[in-house]
Enzyme design. Structure first.
Site, PDB file in Angstrom:
ATOM      1  N   ASP A 179      -1.096  11.713 -21.963  1.00 18.57           N
ATOM      2  CA  ASP A 179      -0.320  10.357 -22.228  1.00 18.57           C
ATOM      3  C   ASP A 179      -1.316   9.135 -22.272  1.00 18.57           C
ATOM      4  OD1 ASP A 179       1.804   8.197 -22.283  1.00 18.57           O
ATOM      5  OD2 ASP A 179       3.137   9.633 -21.685  1.00 18.57           O
ATOM      6  N   HIS A 239      -2.926   9.109 -25.390  1.00 18.48           N
ATOM      7  CA  HIS A 239      -2.356   8.185 -26.352  1.00 18.48           C
ATOM      8  C   HIS A 239      -3.081   6.573 -26.445  1.00 18.48           C
ATOM      9  CE1 HIS A 239       1.249  10.845 -25.733  1.00 18.48           C
ATOM     10  NE2 HIS A 239       0.518  11.490 -26.057  1.00 18.48           N
TER      11      HIS A 239
END
Length: 414
Positions: A239, A262
């Site tokens: 993430d 991310h």
């Protein structure tokens, strides 16, 4: 003759008093300098409180006992030591306030492994530091969240609201004037580090690792905190490498290597009505490698108005990043291509000196709210090469943004 003797003995008495006074003064100064001249830190080794380094025994009681003794130690500075070896522990809290002189240190040399029984967790955190002023968490040790055993239980990817989050590895709540350095976090169940309600904390020289497909394993999540500094760390997760949540102010991030992951994201923001403004974020001298995003700001449509302002991403290197520069005010919407009506206001944003390569033909995407168009968005000296499919137009895309472009611009401005 008698007078001479009296004068002599009077001189001796005066000299004796002077020497005694000088001696007492020196003794007082020594007592004041003792903490500086000597190592007066008392060590509380968890193994002395019953911890067993066999990788199986639950050491939660021993860990808590060692912390409790150190925290209440009022005679000298205290250090909790987790030595070489592998220690398993269930949900653990090191809580203050402490009576020991500041700072109180936790040094981790060994490996601490999380319990993988979900019933052992009454709240979504594994190892919590709470209500501490002056903490030093250091060492070359590892916190292993045992994520692979728990990730199949994560339902937050399928359920957008009211899902049950898995425990974060290390949570810092109401921790102030503190330092976290040198620690490795491996395979967290959820966030690796969660900083909430903290002030004046630096996190550095961290090694944060989880597979690129691991769910919700943000490297460092920061919310409701002020004057946090994150630097000199390597983060690879499934993430955001760093996610910046609501009510965060005066955050500095630099010298971070991010990937997989991310990117370094502000948000998502606005999902819950209690979320408030983010003000003052600086991200500099960072490198993104094969990440899905780079410099990103993301808000939900939201129900309560708030702001993101005074933000700078500068001196950034992108290596095959999918979406290098992003403002997304339709985050979480099923109608992601529809114009955003977010109640959040984004202003005074600076994307500067960003170079490298991208695999997306839309390298700069600024999708702002129709209700609250972005203001004061600067895009300057963006020099990105397209490493995607041939014969594809390389562009910037802007909606309700009115950006100010300057310097080198590759892709060309909107």
């Amino acid at each position: 003759m008698a007078t001479a003797k009296a004068i002599f003995f009077l001189g001796i008495a005066l000299l004796s008093c002077s020497l005694i006074g000088a001696s007492r003064g020196l003794e007082n100064r020594r007592s004041l300098l003792l903490p500086i001249l000597n190592n007066d830190t008392k060590v509380f080794d968890v193994t002395k409180f019953g911890a067993v380094a066999d990788g199986k025994t639950d050491n939660v009681d021993a860990f808590r006992a060692a912390w409790g003794a150190a925290c209440k130690n009022s005679s000298s500075r205290a250090k909790v030591l987790i030595p070489e070896g592998t220690y398993r522990t269930a949900q653990t809290m090191f809580a203050g306030p402490c009576s020991s002189p500041k700072p109180i240190t936790v040094e981790v040399i060994g490996t601490v492994k999380a319990n993988t029984d979900p019933s052992e967790y009454v709240s979504p955190e594994w190892f919590t530091f709470q209500d501490i002023d002056g903490l030093v968490l250091t060492g070359r040790g590892v916190f292993d969240g045992e994520g692979p055993a728990m990730w199949p239980l994560n339902d937050c990817r399928q359920i957008k609201t009211d899902c049950a989050p898995l425990p974060s590895s290390l949570k810092f709540y109401k921790v102030n004037n503190s330092v976290v350095t040198g620690i490795t976090s491996l395979n967290s169940m959820q966030f690796h580090f969660h900083v909430h309600g903290c002030s004046n904390v630096s996190l550095s020289k961290l090694n944060i690792t989880a597979p690129g497909n691991s769910p919700n394993t943000d490297g460092i999540h920061i919310s409701s905190s002020d004057m946090i500094k994150v630097f000199g760390s390597v983060i690879g997760t499934g993430d955001d490498c760093i996610s910046i949540g609501h009510s965060t102010t005066n955050l500095t991030v630099y010298n971070i290597t991010c990937g997989p992951g991310h990117g370094i994201s502000i948000g998502s923001l606005g999902k819950r009505p209690e979320e408030r403004t983010v003000n003052g974020v600086t991200v500099t001298n960072c490198t993104f490698v094969n990440t899905t995003n780079g410099a990103r700001i993301k808000t939900w449509i939201g129900t309560v108005a708030a702001e993101v302002k005074n933000v700078t991403y500068e001196d950034i290197i992108m290596k095959n990043v999918q979406n290098p520069v992003v403002i997304d005010q339709s985050y979480g919407s099923r109608l992601s291509r529809a114009p955003s009506t977010s109640v959040w206001k984004i202003s005074d944003i600076h994307f500067r000196k960003i170079k490298g390569t991208t695999v997306s033909n839309i390298a700069v995407s600024l999708q702002c709210s129709t209700l609250n168009p972005c203001e004061g968005v600067e895009v300057a000296d963006i020099d990105l090469g397209y490493a995607g499919r041939l014969n594809t137009t390389f562009i910037s895309s802007c909606s309700n943004a009115k950006p100010i472009f300057g310097g080198i611009l590759n892709p060309p401005p909107c």
